[in-house]
Design a protein around this motif. Structure first.
Motif, short mmCIF file in Angstrom:
data_model
loop_
_atom_site.label_atom_id
_atom_site.label_comp_id
_atom_site.label_asym_id
_atom_site.label_seq_id
_atom_site.Cartn_x
_atom_site.Cartn_y
_atom_site.Cartn_z
N ASP A 188 0.85 -1.19 0.00
CA ASP A 188 0.00 0.00 0.00
C ASP A 188 0.89 1.25 0.00
N PRO A 189 1.48 1.61 -1.16
CA PRO A 189 2.47 2.69 -1.20
C PRO A 189 1.92 4.05 -0.80
N ASP A 190 0.68 4.35 -1.12
CA ASP A 190 0.13 5.67 -0.77
C ASP A 190 0.05 5.86 0.75
N ARG A 191 -0.29 4.82 1.45
CA ARG A 191 -0.45 4.92 2.90
C ARG A 191 0.88 4.92 3.64
N TYR A 192 1.82 4.10 3.17
CA TYR A 192 3.04 3.88 3.96
C TYR A 192 4.28 4.55 3.37
N GLY A 193 4.14 5.32 2.30
CA GLY A 193 5.30 5.96 1.69
C GLY A 193 6.03 6.91 2.63
N PHE A 194 5.29 7.77 3.32
CA PHE A 194 5.95 8.77 4.17
C PHE A 194 6.68 8.14 5.36
N PRO A 195 6.03 7.28 6.15
CA PRO A 195 6.79 6.66 7.26
C PRO A 195 7.96 5.80 6.77
N LEU A 196 7.79 5.17 5.61
CA LEU A 196 8.89 4.39 5.04
C LEU A 196 10.10 5.27 4.80
N GLU A 197 9.91 6.38 4.09
CA GLU A 197 11.03 7.23 3.74
C GLU A 197 11.60 7.94 4.96
N LEU A 198 10.75 8.30 5.92
CA LEU A 198 11.24 8.95 7.13
C LEU A 198 12.12 8.00 7.94
N PHE A 199 11.71 6.75 8.05
CA PHE A 199 12.50 5.75 8.76
C PHE A 199 13.86 5.56 8.07
N PHE A 200 13.83 5.45 6.75
CA PHE A 200 15.07 5.28 6.00
C PHE A 200 16.01 6.47 6.23
N MET A 201 15.48 7.68 6.18
CA MET A 201 16.33 8.86 6.34
C MET A 201 16.99 8.87 7.72
N ALA A 202 16.23 8.54 8.74
CA ALA A 202 16.79 8.53 10.10
C ALA A 202 17.89 7.49 10.24
N GLU A 203 17.67 6.31 9.70
CA GLU A 203 18.67 5.24 9.80
C GLU A 203 19.91 5.55 8.97
N ARG A 204 19.71 6.10 7.77
CA ARG A 204 20.86 6.45 6.94
C ARG A 204 21.69 7.54 7.59
N PHE A 205 21.02 8.52 8.16
CA PHE A 205 21.76 9.59 8.84
C PHE A 205 22.58 9.04 10.00
N LYS A 206 21.98 8.18 10.78
CA LYS A 206 22.68 7.59 11.93
C LYS A 206 23.93 6.83 11.47
N GLN A 207 23.80 6.05 10.41
CA GLN A 207 24.93 5.28 9.90
C GLN A 207 26.04 6.19 9.37
N LEU A 208 25.67 7.13 8.49
CA LEU A 208 26.68 7.95 7.83
C LEU A 208 27.27 8.98 8.78
N ASN A 209 26.52 9.41 9.76
CA ASN A 209 27.05 10.34 10.74
C ASN A 209 28.18 9.70 11.54
N ALA A 210 28.11 8.38 11.70
CA ALA A 210 29.16 7.67 12.42
C ALA A 210 30.49 7.70 11.69
N LEU A 211 30.47 7.99 10.38
CA LEU A 211 31.71 8.04 9.61
C LEU A 211 32.56 9.25 9.96
N LEU A 212 31.98 10.20 10.68
CA LEU A 212 32.75 11.36 11.12
C LEU A 212 33.78 10.96 12.16
N GLU A 213 33.55 9.83 12.82
CA GLU A 213 34.52 9.33 13.79
C GLU A 213 35.62 8.56 13.07
N PRO A 214 36.88 8.83 13.35
CA PRO A 214 37.97 8.12 12.67
C PRO A 214 37.98 6.64 13.01
N ASP A 215 38.42 5.84 12.04
CA ASP A 215 38.54 4.40 12.22
C ASP A 215 40.03 4.05 12.22
#
Length: 209
Positions: A48-75
């Motif tokens: 049901d893309p019309d109903r769940y599109g916004f929470p889907l994309e919002l969840f993805f954005m939050a998770e992607r930001f969390k992952q990529l923000n961690a790259l600011l820390e040196p390895d």
């Protein structure tokens, strides 16, 4: 290696995760893979893309930001990082998925946070026709993906290509029509050899044997 952050991108089923995993192993690199399977809205969206599109994309954005923000820390253990997605894919998918008002709200949130992230030194884009994408999607056999329409994949493809045409930075555009990175070592070797070269800003095209 001149490129410290290498990003692999492409449409659904293009082979991003496979290539990223193989590259990271060859380069002894830190590997960052998108955690799409943790998104509880993904199966619901395909139903049901019309109903769940916004929470889907919002969840993805939050998770992607969390992952990529961690790259600011040196390895201390890896000089190179390989990622299988760009943060901009949040907007590229949202533009296709969301209604206009939802997209504008989503974009406001994106604009607030994306400037905090680092961007790749080089982008490798896997370009494959929809028939190839559908074949790969069928082979990996995720149940919720089996009914993705060609029209949706075409829209995502056009969204990526439009972005790449105007992006700054180095992009290697790989013709992945016959790509088989797991079973044909020549295909991975083409990518490894390409990463040994210096490039000017813009798009550079690669073909696989």
């Amino acid at each position: 290696m001149n490129y410290r952050l290498i990003t692999i991108e492409g449409n659904i089923g293009a082979g991003k995760t496979t290539l990223s995993t193989l590259l990271a192993k060859q380069l002894d690199a830190r590997l960052v893979l998108e955690e799409f399977s943790d998104n509880p809205f993904l199966p619901k969206f395909y139903a049901d893309p019309d109903r769940y599109g916004f929470p889907l994309e919002l969840f993805f954005m939050a998770e992607r930001f969390k992952q990529l923000n961690a790259l600011l820390e040196p390895d201390m253990f890896h000089q190179v990082t390989v990622s299988d997605y760009l943060f901009i894919k949040c907007l590229l998918f949202a533009k296709v998925t969301l209604a206009e008002q939802e997209y504008q709200l989503y974009k406001r949130l994106f604009d607030i946070i994306h400037q905090q992230l680092i961007y790749p030194d080089i982008l490798i884009y896997l370009q494959a026709p929809v028939a190839k994408l559908q074949s790969n999607i069928h082979k990996r056999n995720r149940s919720y993906e089996q009914q993705i329409p060609d029209e949706y994949l075409n829209s995502i493809q056009q969204s990526y290509l439009s972005y790449i045409q105007q992006r700054s930075g180095i992009t290697l555009m790989v013709d992945a029509s016959n790509a088989n990175f797991l079973e044909d070592p020549r295909h991975l070797q083409v990518i490894l050899e390409a990463l040994e070269k210096d490039y000017t800003q813009g798009i550079h095209r690669l073909s696989l044997p």
